[in-house]
Design a protein around this motif. Structure first.
Motif, PDB file in Angstrom:
ATOM      1  N   ILE A 186       0.837  -1.218   0.000  1.00 44.31           N
ATOM      2  CA  ILE A 186       0.000   0.000   0.000  1.00 44.31           C
ATOM      3  C   ILE A 186       0.872   1.269   0.000  1.00 44.31           C
ATOM      4  O   ILE A 186       0.395   2.353  -0.341  1.00 44.31           O
ATOM      5  N   LEU A 187       2.138   1.112   0.354  1.00 47.08           N
ATOM      6  CA  LEU A 187       3.007   2.291   0.512  1.00 47.08           C
ATOM      7  C   LEU A 187       3.091   3.161  -0.735  1.00 47.08           C
ATOM      8  O   LEU A 187       3.151   4.387  -0.642  1.00 47.08           O
ATOM      9  N   ASP A 188       3.105   2.512  -1.908  1.00 47.85           N
ATOM     10  CA  ASP A 188       3.253   3.295  -3.135  1.00 47.85           C
ATOM     11  C   ASP A 188       1.924   3.651  -3.789  1.00 47.85           C
ATOM     12  O   ASP A 188       1.902   4.204  -4.889  1.00 47.85           O
ATOM     13  N   GLN A 189       0.851   3.335  -3.115  1.00 46.07           N
ATOM     14  CA  GLN A 189      -0.466   3.682  -3.685  1.00 46.07           C
ATOM     15  C   GLN A 189      -0.769   5.160  -3.508  1.00 46.07           C
ATOM     16  O   GLN A 189      -0.315   5.788  -2.547  1.00 46.07           O
ATOM     17  N   ASP A 190      -1.562   5.705  -4.464  1.00 50.07           N
ATOM     18  CA  ASP A 190      -2.001   7.092  -4.319  1.00 50.07           C
ATOM     19  C   ASP A 190      -3.040   7.179  -3.208  1.00 50.07           C
ATOM     20  O   ASP A 190      -3.926   6.320  -3.124  1.00 50.07           O
ATOM     21  N   CYS A 191      -2.925   8.200  -2.401  1.00 43.14           N
ATOM     22  CA  CYS A 191      -3.867   8.335  -1.270  1.00 43.14           C
ATOM     23  C   CYS A 191      -5.310   8.450  -1.751  1.00 43.14           C
ATOM     24  O   CYS A 191      -6.230   8.039  -1.054  1.00 43.14           O
ATOM     25  N   ILE A 192      -5.507   9.040  -2.949  1.00 44.48           N
ATOM     26  CA  ILE A 192      -6.898   9.192  -3.396  1.00 44.48           C
ATOM     27  C   ILE A 192      -7.520   7.848  -3.765  1.00 44.48           C
ATOM     28  O   ILE A 192      -8.730   7.751  -3.925  1.00 44.48           O
ATOM     29  N   ARG A 193      -6.681   6.812  -3.899  1.00 46.49           N
ATOM     30  CA  ARG A 193      -7.211   5.491  -4.290  1.00 46.49           C
ATOM     31  C   ARG A 193      -7.468   4.567  -3.091  1.00 46.49           C
ATOM     32  O   ARG A 193      -8.002   3.488  -3.257  1.00 46.49           O
ATOM     33  N   VAL A 194      -7.042   4.992  -1.895  1.00 51.77           N
ATOM     34  CA  VAL A 194      -7.259   4.100  -0.754  1.00 51.77           C
ATOM     35  C   VAL A 194      -8.661   4.311  -0.169  1.00 51.77           C
ATOM     36  O   VAL A 194      -9.220   5.407  -0.266  1.00 51.77           O
ATOM     37  N   SER A 195      -9.208   3.238   0.397  1.00 53.60           N
ATOM     38  CA  SER A 195     -10.581   3.306   0.921  1.00 53.60           C
ATOM     39  C   SER A 195     -10.614   4.076   2.242  1.00 53.60           C
ATOM     40  O   SER A 195      -9.565   4.339   2.847  1.00 53.60           O
ATOM     41  N   GLY A 196     -11.824   4.390   2.690  1.00 54.34           N
ATOM     42  CA  GLY A 196     -11.991   5.120   3.955  1.00 54.34           C
ATOM     43  C   GLY A 196     -11.395   4.357   5.128  1.00 54.34           C
ATOM     44  O   GLY A 196     -10.726   4.919   5.983  1.00 54.34           O
ATOM     45  N   GLY A 197     -11.632   3.032   5.137  1.00 52.00           N
ATOM     46  CA  GLY A 197     -11.117   2.195   6.220  1.00 52.00           C
ATOM     47  C   GLY A 197      -9.595   2.169   6.219  1.00 52.00           C
ATOM     48  O   GLY A 197      -8.953   2.191   7.277  1.00 52.00           O
ATOM     49  N   GLU A 198      -9.012   2.105   5.006  1.00 57.83           N
ATOM     50  CA  GLU A 198      -7.544   2.097   4.906  1.00 57.83           C
ATOM     51  C   GLU A 198      -6.978   3.431   5.379  1.00 57.83           C
ATOM     52  O   GLU A 198      -5.961   3.475   6.068  1.00 57.83           O
ATOM     53  N   LYS A 199      -7.680   4.491   5.014  1.00 53.27           N
ATOM     54  CA  LYS A 199      -7.222   5.822   5.459  1.00 53.27           C
ATOM     55  C   LYS A 199      -7.157   5.893   6.977  1.00 53.27           C
ATOM     56  O   LYS A 199      -6.203   6.414   7.556  1.00 53.27           O
ATOM     57  N   GLN A 200      -8.196   5.357   7.612  1.00 54.14           N
ATOM     58  CA  GLN A 200      -8.218   5.401   9.076  1.00 54.14           C
ATOM     59  C   GLN A 200      -7.050   4.629   9.667  1.00 54.14           C
ATOM     60  O   GLN A 200      -6.392   5.074  10.602  1.00 54.14           O
ATOM     61  N   ARG A 201      -6.770   3.472   9.061  1.00 52.37           N
ATOM     62  CA  ARG A 201      -5.665   2.657   9.594  1.00 52.37           C
ATOM     63  C   ARG A 201      -4.309   3.302   9.298  1.00 52.37           C
ATOM     64  O   ARG A 201      -3.391   3.226  10.104  1.00 52.37           O
ATOM     65  N   ILE A 202      -4.206   3.967   8.151  1.00 50.82           N
ATOM     66  CA  ILE A 202      -2.950   4.656   7.829  1.00 50.82           C
ATOM     67  C   ILE A 202      -2.742   5.801   8.834  1.00 50.82           C
ATOM     68  O   ILE A 202      -1.625   6.038   9.314  1.00 50.82           O
ATOM     69  N   ALA A 203      -3.834   6.476   9.168  1.00 55.47           N
ATOM     70  CA  ALA A 203      -3.724   7.563  10.152  1.00 55.47           C
ATOM     71  C   ALA A 203      -3.306   7.023  11.521  1.00 55.47           C
ATOM     72  O   ALA A 203      -2.501   7.644  12.228  1.00 55.47           O
ATOM     73  N   VAL A 204      -3.856   5.862  11.883  1.00 55.07           N
ATOM     74  CA  VAL A 204      -3.456   5.242  13.159  1.00 55.07           C
ATOM     75  C   VAL A 204      -1.976   4.854  13.091  1.00 55.07           C
ATOM     76  O   VAL A 204      -1.207   5.072  14.040  1.00 55.07           O
ATOM     77  N   ALA A 205      -1.564   4.291  11.934  1.00 55.17           N
ATOM     78  CA  ALA A 205      -0.162   3.885  11.767  1.00 55.17           C
ATOM     79  C   ALA A 205       0.762   5.096  11.905  1.00 55.17           C
ATOM     80  O   ALA A 205       1.820   5.026  12.535  1.00 55.17           O
ATOM     81  N   ARG A 206       0.348   6.208  11.336  1.00 51.68           N
ATOM     82  CA  ARG A 206       1.173   7.424  11.401  1.00 51.68           C
ATOM     83  C   ARG A 206       1.317   7.892  12.848  1.00 51.68           C
ATOM     84  O   ARG A 206       2.398   8.296  13.281  1.00 51.68           O
ATOM     85  N   ALA A 207       0.200   7.807  13.571  1.00 49.36           N
ATOM     86  CA  ALA A 207       0.251   8.202  14.982  1.00 49.36           C
ATOM     87  C   ALA A 207       1.198   7.294  15.759  1.00 49.36           C
ATOM     88  O   ALA A 207       1.960   7.742  16.621  1.00 49.36           O
TER      89      ALA A 207
END
Lengths: 263, 198
Positions: B113-134
Motif C-alpha cells: 500500500i506504501l506506493d499507492q495514491d492516497c486518493i485510491r485508498v478506501s476510507g477504512g484504509e485511510k483510518q488505519r494509515i492515520a493510526v499507523a502514522r500516529a
C-alpha cells in the motif's frame, strides 16, 4: 513630436464607441446598462480628477506633496486589496500596508535612484506615474494572493489542522497554501511578460510612443517597468502573507473566523 | 453554548468512550481538548490547569486525533506516513522502511500500500494509515472519532487489538458496540452536558 490632442467634440464622438457594446449586451439579454454607464462615468470622473491633480502636482513638484500623494495611493490600495480579498480591514490594515509599501517603494527606489536618476530624483513626472503603475499591479497580485491563501485554508481546514496536530508549526502548516497563493498571484504577470509585444503592445510603451518617445526608449522603459512590477509584486505578496499570519490566527494557531468579511 | 460543565477523568492507559445522540457535543469535547475551538465563554482545564498555549502544545505533542475521514495530506501513502517527519518537530526521526512495514502489518495493511495514491485508498484504509502514522510518531493519547466506523470486521479486529495496548490512552466517540464493549469507561453526553459516567 507633439501628441495630437483630442478636442472636446471628438471626445463626445469617442464616448459614442460605447454605444455598440451596450447595444450588443442589451440584445444578448444582459441587463448591464446601469453598470456600464456608471463605470464609464466613474472612470471619466476619476481620471479627470487625477488629470487635474497631476497637472498641479507636476507644476509644483514639491517632494512633500509627492510623498503625500503616494501615501494616499498606498492607503487606498490597502483598503481595496482587503475588500476585494474578502478580508476585514481591521485585522490586516497594517500588515497589508507595510507589505505593499515595502514592495512598491523598493522597486520605485531601485528604478529612480539607480537606473533612471531623474533630475530632481523626486520629480513627480517620474515618481507618481511609475509608483502608480507598480502599485496597481501589486494590488492585483495581492488580492489574488490573499484571497487564495485564506480561502484555501478555510476550505481545507481539516487538512491544515491535521498538519498542526502532526507537529507542524503555524508556518509549516500553511506552507502548501502559501505556495499555491504565491504562484496564483505571480502567474498572470509571468504569463504577460512571456507574451508582451507578441500579443499586445503594452500600455506604457504605447503611451510613450504616442507621447513622442523613440520606440527604443519606450521599449527600455517597458522592460524596466515589467521587471519592477514583478519584483514588487513578489516582494509585497510574500511579505503580505507572512505578516498577515500574526493577525489571522489565534494563539493556538487556529484561523480566526472573524477575519473574513461576511459574504 | 455547545458544552457546559463537562468534567471527567481518564487515567493513563484507560480506554474511554463518549456516547450520545448526534449534536450532543461528543466530537466537540475531543477537538476542544486540542484547542481547535475558540471558547465563547468559560474555560477548559486539563490536569487542573487552564488550557493555555503551553498546555495545548503539550497535548498536541502527545495526542493523535483521528476522525471519520482522516486527511492524509500527501500524494502517496508512503509520503503520508513520512509527512510529519518533514516538520521541524520530528526532523531526523523518520522511521526505517522495516518499521513502516511492521507498523502497517500490525494494523492489517501490507507494504504494497506504501506506493499507492492516497486518493485510491478506501476510507477504512485511510483510518488505519492515520493510526499507523500516529504510532510512528509515538503518540500515547488517541482521540478517536468513530474510528472503527468504516472498517470491515477483519480490519476492525486489527485496530481494536492495536488500541488494546495498555500503554495507550484512548478518548473516543463511538456508536460501535464492539468498541464500546472494550472501553473501561463510558460517558453519556446530552445537549452538551455530561449525563452519565459508567
Amino acid at each position: 513630436m507633439e501628441t495630437v490632442d483630442i478636442s472636446q467634440p471628438k471626445m463626445v464622438l469617442l464616448y459614442g464607441i460605447a454605444i455598440l457594446p451596450w447595444l450588443l449586451l442589451w440584445a444578448g439579454g444582459l441587463r448591464l446598462s446601469r453598470d456600464l454607464w456608471l463605470s464609464i462615468a466613474r472612470m471619466s470622473a476619476q481620471l479627470a480628477l487625477v488629470g487635474l491633480y497631476l497637472k498641479y502636482l507636476f507644476a509644483i513638484n514639491d517632494p512633500r506633496l509627492n510623498v503625500l500623494w503616494i501615501a494616499v495611493m498606498l492607503i487606498v490600495a490597502d483598503f481595496t486589496i482587503l475588500r476585494r480579498a474578502g478580508l476585514r480591514v481591521r485585522y490586516f490594515f497594517l500588515s497589508t500596508l507595510v507589505a505593499v509599501a515595502a514592495g512598491t517603494l523598493f522597486s520605485v527606489a531601485y528604478l529612480l535612484l539607480l537606473v533612471i536618476r531623474p533630475e530632481p530624483l523626486y520629480d513627480a513626472r517620474y515618481l507618481v506615474p511609475l509608483t502608480g503603475m507598480i502599485l496597481g499591479n501589486c494590488l492585483q497580485g495581492n488580492v489574488i494572493g490573499l484571497e487564495r491563501f485564506y480561502s484555501s485554508i478555510r476550505k481545507n481546514e481539516n487538512e491544515y489542522l491535521t498538519y498542526l496536530l502532526l507537529g507542524a508549526s503555524r508556518r509549516e502548516a500553511v506552507r502548501p497554501y502559501f505556495r499555491q497563493a504565491l504562484s496564483a498571484s505571480v502567474s498572470p504577470t509571468l504569463a504577460s511578460m512571456a507574451t508582451l509585444g507578441l500579443v499586445s503592445l503594452p500600455g506604457m510603451m504605447t503611451g510613450q510612443i504616442l507621447g513622442g518617445s523613440e520606440p527604443w526608449v519606450a521599449v527600455k522603459y517597458q522592460v524596466a517597468i515589467m521587471l519592477c512590477i514583478f519584483a514588487s509584486m513578489t516582494l509585497a505578496g510574500v511579505l503580505n502573507l507572512a505578516l498577515s499570519l500574526r493577525f489571522a490566527f489565534n494563539e493556538l494557531d487556529v484561523l480566526r473566523g472573524e477575519v473574513f468579511r461576511p459574504s | 453554548m455547545i458544552l457546559r460543565d463537562v468534567s471527567f477523568e481518564v487515567r493513563e492507559g484507560e480506554k474511554a468512550v463518549f456516547c450520545g445522540r448526534s449534536g450532543s457535543g461528543k466530537s466537540t469535547v475531543l477537538k476542544a481538548l486540542l484547542g481547535l475551538y475558540p471558547l465563547a465563554t468559560g474555560a477548559i482545564y486539563f490536569e487542573g490547569r487552564s488550557l493555555d498555549r503551553d498546555a495545548v502544545a503539550a497535548i498536541r505533542a502527545c495526542a493523535a486525533y483521528i476522525g471519520q475521514e482522516p486527511v492524509l495530506g500527501a500524494d502517496t501513502v508512503r509520503d503520508a506516513l513520512l509527512l510529519p517527519f518533514g516538520f521541524t518537530a520530528h526532523r531526523g526521526k523518520a522511521p526505517s522502511a522495516e518499521m513502516l512495514t511492521r507498523t502497517l502489518l500490525r494494523l492489517g495493511l501490507t507494504a504494497s500500500i506504501l506506493d499507492q495514491d492516497c486518493i485510491r485508498v478506501s476510507g477504512g484504509e485511510k483510518q488505519r494509515i492515520a493510526v499507523a502514522r500516529a504510532q510512528l510518531l509515538g503518540k500515547r493519547l488517541y482521540l478517536l472519532d468513530e474510528v472503527t466506523s468504516a472498517l470491515d470486521p477483519e480490519s476492525k479486529q486489527a485496530v481494536l487489538e492495536f488500541l488494546a495496548d495498555p500503554g495507550l490512552t484512548v478518548l473516543s466517540v463511538a456508536h460501535d458496540p464492539d468498541w464500546i464493549a472494550r472501553c473501561d469507561t463510558s460517558f453519556e453526553l446530552d445537549e452538551g452536558r455530561l449525563t452519565r459516567a459508567a
